[in-house]
Every structure is written in C-alpha cells, then in structure tokens.
Design a protein around this motif. Sequence first.
Motif, PDB file in Angstrom:
ATOM      1  N   THR A 226       0.874  -1.163   0.000  1.00 50.94           N
ATOM      2  CA  THR A 226       0.000   0.000   0.000  1.00 50.94           C
ATOM      3  C   THR A 226       0.912   1.214   0.000  1.00 50.94           C
ATOM      4  O   THR A 226       2.132   1.078  -0.165  1.00 50.94           O
ATOM      5  N   LYS A 227       0.368   2.416   0.155  1.00 48.51           N
ATOM      6  CA  LYS A 227       1.231   3.591   0.294  1.00 48.51           C
ATOM      7  C   LYS A 227       0.716   4.489   1.402  1.00 48.51           C
ATOM      8  O   LYS A 227      -0.461   4.439   1.766  1.00 48.51           O
ATOM      9  N   ASP A 228       1.619   5.284   1.970  1.00 53.22           N
ATOM     10  CA  ASP A 228       1.248   6.134   3.094  1.00 53.22           C
ATOM     11  C   ASP A 228       0.825   7.515   2.601  1.00 53.22           C
ATOM     12  O   ASP A 228       0.701   7.762   1.395  1.00 53.22           O
ATOM     13  N   ASP A 229       0.623   8.434   3.549  1.00 54.71           N
ATOM     14  CA  ASP A 229       0.129   9.761   3.161  1.00 54.71           C
ATOM     15  C   ASP A 229       1.182  10.604   2.451  1.00 54.71           C
ATOM     16  O   ASP A 229       0.884  11.682   1.935  1.00 54.71           O
ATOM     17  N   ARG A 230       2.429  10.118   2.396  1.00 52.14           N
ATOM     18  CA  ARG A 230       3.474  10.799   1.615  1.00 52.14           C
ATOM     19  C   ARG A 230       3.532  10.244   0.187  1.00 52.14           C
ATOM     20  O   ARG A 230       4.358  10.687  -0.609  1.00 52.14           O
TER      21      ARG A 230
ATOM     22  N   CYS B 152       4.472   7.181  -0.313  1.00 48.84           N
ATOM     23  CA  CYS B 152       5.605   6.262  -0.286  1.00 48.84           C
ATOM     24  C   CYS B 152       5.118   4.828  -0.065  1.00 48.84           C
ATOM     25  O   CYS B 152       4.117   4.591   0.618  1.00 48.84           O
TER      26      CYS B 152
ATOM     27  N   VAL C  23       4.541   1.150   1.221  1.00 48.43           N
ATOM     28  CA  VAL C  23       4.522   0.434   2.485  1.00 48.43           C
ATOM     29  C   VAL C  23       4.359  -1.051   2.146  1.00 48.43           C
ATOM     30  O   VAL C  23       3.483  -1.432   1.365  1.00 48.43           O
TER      31      VAL C  23
ATOM     32  N   VAL D 181       8.007   0.544   6.123  1.00 46.44           N
ATOM     33  CA  VAL D 181       7.706   1.834   5.483  1.00 46.44           C
ATOM     34  C   VAL D 181       8.955   2.315   4.758  1.00 46.44           C
ATOM     35  O   VAL D 181      10.026   2.447   5.352  1.00 46.44           O
TER      36      VAL D 181
END
Length: 346
Positions: free
Chosen positions: A216-220, A222, A224, A236
């Motif tokens: 998945t990806k984080d709020d940046r 980037c 995960v 992360v």
Amino acid sequence: MSQLTHKNVHNYFKLNGYHLNADDLCRVGYSFIKEGDVYERAIGEFFLDWFDEKDYIEMTTSGTTGLPKLVRLEKKAMIQSALATGDFFGLEPGNKALLCLPTQFIAGKMMLVRSLILGLDIDVVSPSTEPLALNTTQYDFVAMVPLQVQNSIEKLKNVKKLIIGGAKIDSALEEKLLPLKTEIYETYGMTETITHIAAKKVGERAFSILPNVRITKDDRDCLVIFVSSISEEPIVTNDLVELINDNQFVFLGRIDNVINSGGVKLIPEQIESKLIGKITNRFFVTGVPDSILGEKLILVIEGEKQDFAPDFFDVLGKFEKPKEIVFVPKFKENENGKLLRKSSLV
C-alpha cells in the motif's frame, strides 16, 4: 515446505560442482575462512552462521529506509523468501546458478540460501565488475548489479534468467538489454525485506510483487510493504510510488531526492528519464540551497565541461529546466555501484 529448517540442504544442491551436506559445508566454511580469498572468507562465515543453532542472522541494513542499522533476519523468513523467488522465477532443482555478488550483503547471502533450499547447482566466483569475462558456462539463474551487467552484455547469451538489483537500471542500459534473448528482470527490495519483494521484466513499467507480499502507500505516497513471514510490522519506505493495483506499482523516485523549488516539488528521477540518451556522460539532477527559491535545480554531469544548444532542454517542463550545470570529474558510488548524489557534489 513449512517444515523446512535452516539445517536442511536440498539433495540436488551443489557448490562448485560438488554435492555437499551441512557438515561438508561447515568444513568448507572453516577452510574458506582460514585459507580462502576475501570473497571466500565471507562465504565461509555465512555457512558457519547459517548452520549454527541461532534462528537468525545479524546484518547491517543498506540505509534504504533510513539510517543503516543492525537487524536480525530470521532464518525461516530467509527460507520463505527463497521459496517465493523460486515460485516467481520458475526455478527448479538442478538449475545452474552463479554467485558473483559479495556475500557480506543480503543479495549474496540469499543466492546461497536459494541454492541450499531449492537445490540449485551454484558456482561461486569473485564479485568482480566483469563476472562472466572468462566464463563459458551456461547458467539458468544469475543475479548482478547494473555495473556488472553493463560489462557483461556480450556474455549474457550464456544466461537464461538474470535478475538485477542494488541500483536502478537506467534507460541507456535498458535499451541494450531489450534485444537480448535472456529473460532479464529488474528487482525491487532491500535488506529489511530480505532482498527483492517485487520484479519487472526490462521494458515493463510496473513492478509485480512476489508471493505472500502485500503493498500500500502512506500519506506521503511512499510504498509500504507487508511481508508476514518477515515482520509483523509494516516496512515503510521512502520510495514514491504509483499503485497500479493490489499487485503492481511504479517506482517514481526517492522522497529524499525530491526538490522543493519555489514551492514546486520536482522528482529528479522523472526529470532524468527525459534526458537519457541526450547526455552521453553519466549525470543526475539535484537541488542546492537558494536564497530565493529555497532550493534550485541543478544538473550534475560527470566529465569535462561541455556546451549545450539553447533548445537542448526543450524536452523538460518549465520548472524542470536546470538553473545551473555543474561538471564533476568522477562520481562517487557505493559497493553496489549505486550513485551517491550528495557525496559526488562535495
């Protein structure tokens, strides 16, 4: 498969042409440490570490997800990684493999683990920049870093499947690899993920994840990574990605490299991809402090000073054009041939 332990050695496993069991490999390990070359000593140390009573191996990370640190990698997780690689690339017992990477690092260690667990017939050679130079053996499976690949183009006809890691493949190298009959994959991974968790054939845009991996990806924005066999906690990264679906992603660049110039965020890797083929020398773009913009975009080129026509940068967007061009005699690299941007400017 779940009952496999690090004490198991596949019946088909061979080292430099010899069938060896765990006891044999420990004796080889002692011999390598006592009398071997530098690369053989590292292999010897690995064998003694792998067959001891501990259920983990200690390693220093590459610093991909932060500062380098000492981590413990569970041997059972390394086995699961080897099995996932075998599934993804269709490796079979008896396949001929080559270890030409340093065994001090995770990529070299995992070539040995894959061989032990999957039953590969592996040759080990000194991890030089031209590992196939004097070698006429036909190999089913080889792992290299880009610099080794660049120096082995003519010899890759002897390799059925090649995986490339340690640093990104640039477009110039990719163009040389596309016509070859060898199955060639760029891999994505790090020490914390026990080498690759995704791969893509050269020429393809998106990486596909290996078995038992979730992303998945984080709020940046980037990436995960979730690999339950390795860690209960998500891994992360600082890698900006575009998620295509649950199983595929496109690597955009490192968030550490992002340049904030006058409020505009620029991703160096995206700008560099537009200049590949136009600049013959090695180059990169980066940001340096600027009193007005905060950071200004500069182009750094390896070699002697050269001039460019006024329309040279028309392939770039308005904010992507460099404010300055800097020439550096020789770029700095790490052991894997990965370009050290900041150090090269000093």
